[in-house]
Design a protein around this motif. Structure first.
Motif, PDB file in Angstrom:
ATOM      1  N   LEU A 102     -40.047 -23.316  37.574  1.00 21.97           N
ATOM      2  CA  LEU A 102     -40.250 -24.424  36.629  1.00 21.97           C
ATOM      3  C   LEU A 102     -39.252 -25.554  36.888  1.00 21.97           C
ATOM      4  CD1 LEU A 102     -40.944 -22.505  33.298  1.00 21.97           C
ATOM      5  CD2 LEU A 102     -42.477 -24.175  34.374  1.00 21.97           C
ATOM      6  N   ALA A 103     -38.009 -25.190  37.157  1.00 18.40           N
ATOM      7  CA  ALA A 103     -36.988 -26.205  37.446  1.00 18.40           C
ATOM      8  C   ALA A 103     -37.347 -26.964  38.727  1.00 18.40           C
ATOM      9  CB  ALA A 103     -35.620 -25.550  37.575  1.00 18.40           C
ATOM     10  N   ARG A 104     -37.790 -26.238  39.746  1.00 11.21           N
ATOM     11  CA  ARG A 104     -38.179 -26.875  41.008  1.00 11.21           C
ATOM     12  C   ARG A 104     -39.388 -27.790  40.794  1.00 11.21           C
ATOM     13  NH1 ARG A 104     -38.065 -29.807  45.020  1.00 11.21           N
ATOM     14  NH2 ARG A 104     -39.258 -29.254  46.843  1.00 11.21           N
ATOM     15  N   LEU A 105     -40.310 -27.357  39.956  1.00 13.92           N
ATOM     16  CA  LEU A 105     -41.494 -28.157  39.670  1.00 13.92           C
ATOM     17  C   LEU A 105     -41.103 -29.476  38.999  1.00 13.92           C
ATOM     18  CD1 LEU A 105     -44.618 -28.190  39.714  1.00 13.92           C
ATOM     19  CD2 LEU A 105     -44.550 -27.132  37.448  1.00 13.92           C
ATOM     20  N   GLU A 106     -40.170 -29.402  38.060  1.00 19.55           N
ATOM     21  CA  GLU A 106     -39.703 -30.618  37.395  1.00 19.55           C
ATOM     22  C   GLU A 106     -38.996 -31.540  38.384  1.00 19.55           C
ATOM     23  OE1 GLU A 106     -37.377 -31.992  33.381  1.00 19.55           O
ATOM     24  OE2 GLU A 106     -38.087 -29.943  33.580  1.00 19.55           O
ATOM     25  N   GLU A 107     -38.239 -30.971  39.302  1.00 21.34           N
ATOM     26  CA  GLU A 107     -37.596 -31.786  40.335  1.00 21.34           C
ATOM     27  C   GLU A 107     -38.633 -32.495  41.198  1.00 21.34           C
ATOM     28  OE1 GLU A 107     -35.141 -29.102  42.549  1.00 21.34           O
ATOM     29  OE2 GLU A 107     -33.707 -28.834  40.915  1.00 21.34           O
ATOM     30  N   GLN A 108     -39.721 -31.783  41.514  1.00 21.42           N
ATOM     31  CA  GLN A 108     -40.779 -32.401  42.312  1.00 21.42           C
ATOM     32  C   GLN A 108     -41.423 -33.566  41.566  1.00 21.42           C
ATOM     33  OE1 GLN A 108     -43.165 -28.881  43.058  1.00 21.42           O
ATOM     34  NE2 GLN A 108     -42.534 -28.853  45.211  1.00 21.42           N
ATOM     35  N   LEU A 109     -41.618 -33.410  40.265  1.00 19.62           N
ATOM     36  CA  LEU A 109     -42.193 -34.487  39.459  1.00 19.62           C
ATOM     37  C   LEU A 109     -41.265 -35.699  39.443  1.00 19.62           C
ATOM     38  CD1 LEU A 109     -44.426 -35.497  37.514  1.00 19.62           C
ATOM     39  CD2 LEU A 109     -43.044 -34.526  35.651  1.00 19.62           C
ATOM     40  N   GLU A 110     -39.990 -35.448  39.189  1.00 21.32           N
ATOM     41  CA  GLU A 110     -39.014 -36.544  39.125  1.00 21.32           C
ATOM     42  C   GLU A 110     -38.856 -37.249  40.467  1.00 21.32           C
ATOM     43  OE1 GLU A 110     -35.498 -34.745  37.551  1.00 21.32           O
ATOM     44  OE2 GLU A 110     -36.377 -34.499  35.551  1.00 21.32           O
ATOM     45  N   ALA A 111     -39.022 -36.512  41.558  1.00 21.64           N
ATOM     46  CA  ALA A 111     -38.895 -37.103  42.889  1.00 21.64           C
ATOM     47  C   ALA A 111     -40.181 -37.800  43.326  1.00 21.64           C
ATOM     48  CB  ALA A 111     -38.523 -36.017  43.903  1.00 21.64           C
ATOM     49  N   GLY A 112     -41.231 -37.682  42.526  1.00 23.50           N
ATOM     50  CA  GLY A 112     -42.491 -38.320  42.869  1.00 23.50           C
ATOM     51  C   GLY A 112     -43.314 -37.548  43.884  1.00 23.50           C
ATOM     52  N   GLU A 113     -42.961 -36.294  44.123  1.00 21.15           N
ATOM     53  CA  GLU A 113     -43.691 -35.479  45.096  1.00 21.15           C
ATOM     54  C   GLU A 113     -45.035 -35.013  44.543  1.00 21.15           C
ATOM     55  OE1 GLU A 113     -41.146 -32.283  46.383  1.00 21.15           O
ATOM     56  OE2 GLU A 113     -39.491 -33.653  46.778  1.00 21.15           O
ATOM     57  N   ILE A 114     -45.143 -34.900  43.223  1.00 18.22           N
ATOM     58  CA  ILE A 114     -46.390 -34.510  42.578  1.00 18.22           C
ATOM     59  C   ILE A 114     -46.638 -35.449  41.402  1.00 18.22           C
ATOM     60  CG2 ILE A 114     -46.276 -32.068  43.256  1.00 18.22           C
ATOM     61  CD1 ILE A 114     -45.249 -31.435  40.438  1.00 18.22           C
ATOM     62  N   ASP A 115     -47.903 -35.553  40.977  1.00 15.74           N
ATOM     63  CA  ASP A 115     -48.216 -36.401  39.828  1.00 15.74           C
ATOM     64  C   ASP A 115     -48.236 -35.567  38.547  1.00 15.74           C
ATOM     65  OD1 ASP A 115     -50.601 -34.990  39.925  1.00 15.74           O
ATOM     66  OD2 ASP A 115     -51.795 -36.683  40.621  1.00 15.74           O
ATOM     67  N   GLU A 116     -48.426 -36.266  37.426  1.00 17.02           N
ATOM     68  CA  GLU A 116     -48.413 -35.604  36.110  1.00 17.02           C
ATOM     69  C   GLU A 116     -49.490 -34.530  35.996  1.00 17.02           C
ATOM     70  OE1 GLU A 116     -46.757 -35.764  33.152  1.00 17.02           O
ATOM     71  OE2 GLU A 116     -45.223 -37.146  33.847  1.00 17.02           O
ATOM     72  N   GLU A 117     -50.664 -34.817  36.536  1.00 11.67           N
ATOM     73  CA  GLU A 117     -51.774 -33.864  36.442  1.00 11.67           C
ATOM     74  C   GLU A 117     -51.440 -32.560  37.172  1.00 11.67           C
ATOM     75  OE1 GLU A 117     -56.308 -33.639  38.058  1.00 11.67           O
ATOM     76  OE2 GLU A 117     -55.674 -35.542  37.188  1.00 11.67           O
ATOM     77  N   GLU A 118     -50.918 -32.690  38.381  1.00  7.70           N
ATOM     78  CA  GLU A 118     -50.515 -31.502  39.152  1.00  7.70           C
ATOM     79  C   GLU A 118     -49.387 -30.764  38.445  1.00  7.70           C
ATOM     80  OE1 GLU A 118     -50.280 -28.823  42.506  1.00  7.70           O
ATOM     81  OE2 GLU A 118     -51.846 -30.105  41.674  1.00  7.70           O
ATOM     82  N   PHE A 119     -48.442 -31.516  37.912  1.00  5.93           N
ATOM     83  CA  PHE A 119     -47.333 -30.908  37.180  1.00  5.93           C
ATOM     84  C   PHE A 119     -47.854 -30.101  35.995  1.00  5.93           C
ATOM     85  CE2 PHE A 119     -44.371 -31.004  33.616  1.00  5.93           C
ATOM     86  CZ  PHE A 119     -43.239 -30.440  34.190  1.00  5.93           C
ATOM     87  N   ASP A 120     -48.737 -30.695  35.205  1.00 10.61           N
ATOM     88  CA  ASP A 120     -49.271 -30.005  34.030  1.00 10.61           C
ATOM     89  C   ASP A 120     -50.011 -28.729  34.410  1.00 10.61           C
ATOM     90  OD1 ASP A 120     -48.222 -31.894  32.317  1.00 10.61           O
ATOM     91  OD2 ASP A 120     -50.084 -33.059  32.181  1.00 10.61           O
ATOM     92  N   ARG A 121     -50.820 -28.803  35.456  1.00 12.05           N
ATOM     93  CA  ARG A 121     -51.588 -27.640  35.884  1.00 12.05           C
ATOM     94  C   ARG A 121     -50.663 -26.497  36.316  1.00 12.05           C
ATOM     95  NH1 ARG A 121     -52.978 -25.306  40.297  1.00 12.05           N
ATOM     96  NH2 ARG A 121     -52.145 -26.881  41.695  1.00 12.05           N
ATOM     97  N   ARG A 122     -49.702 -26.827  37.177  1.00 13.38           N
ATOM     98  CA  ARG A 122     -48.790 -25.794  37.679  1.00 13.38           C
ATOM     99  C   ARG A 122     -47.847 -25.296  36.586  1.00 13.38           C
ATOM    100  NH1 ARG A 122     -46.629 -28.271  43.162  1.00 13.38           N
ATOM    101  NH2 ARG A 122     -45.165 -26.569  42.913  1.00 13.38           N
ATOM    102  N   GLU A 123     -47.449 -26.192  35.688  1.00 13.41           N
ATOM    103  CA  GLU A 123     -46.584 -25.776  34.589  1.00 13.41           C
ATOM    104  C   GLU A 123     -47.301 -24.766  33.692  1.00 13.41           C
ATOM    105  OE1 GLU A 123     -43.729 -27.910  31.317  1.00 13.41           O
ATOM    106  OE2 GLU A 123     -45.832 -28.563  31.404  1.00 13.41           O
TER     107      GLU A 123
END
Length: 87
Positions: A43-64
């Protein structure tokens, strides 16, 4: 009767041993997969990816959502529903 059974089944010992080993590996993999510490790190890595712009909100929500489901199962102390089997 037990000795006769063991002698008759002796040729199948490697298969039974292999099945046991596979079962142990599967159990350990599920334990790690549902371990709350592992899921929190993901989860922490996923949030880092979101903040770095590596993934979008939709991908973040799905994986979260997937990770939170795993975390809930891990915190309940069980592996996958159905005693670790899929289906």
């Amino acid at each position: 009767m037990g000795l006769i059974k063991e002698v008759v089944l002796l040729p199948f010992a490697p298969v039974r041993g292999s099945a046991w080993v596979i079962g142990q590996v599967l159990h350990e993999a599920e334990r790690i997969y549902y371990d709350p510490a592992t899921v929190r790190a993901e989860l922490a890595r996923l949030e880092e990816q979101l903040e770095a712009g590596e993934i979008d909100e939709e991908e973040f929500d799905r994986r979260e959502d997937e990770l939170l489901d795993r975390l809930e199962i891990g915190l309940r102390g069980g592996a996958a529903p159905g005693n670790g089997t899929t289906g």
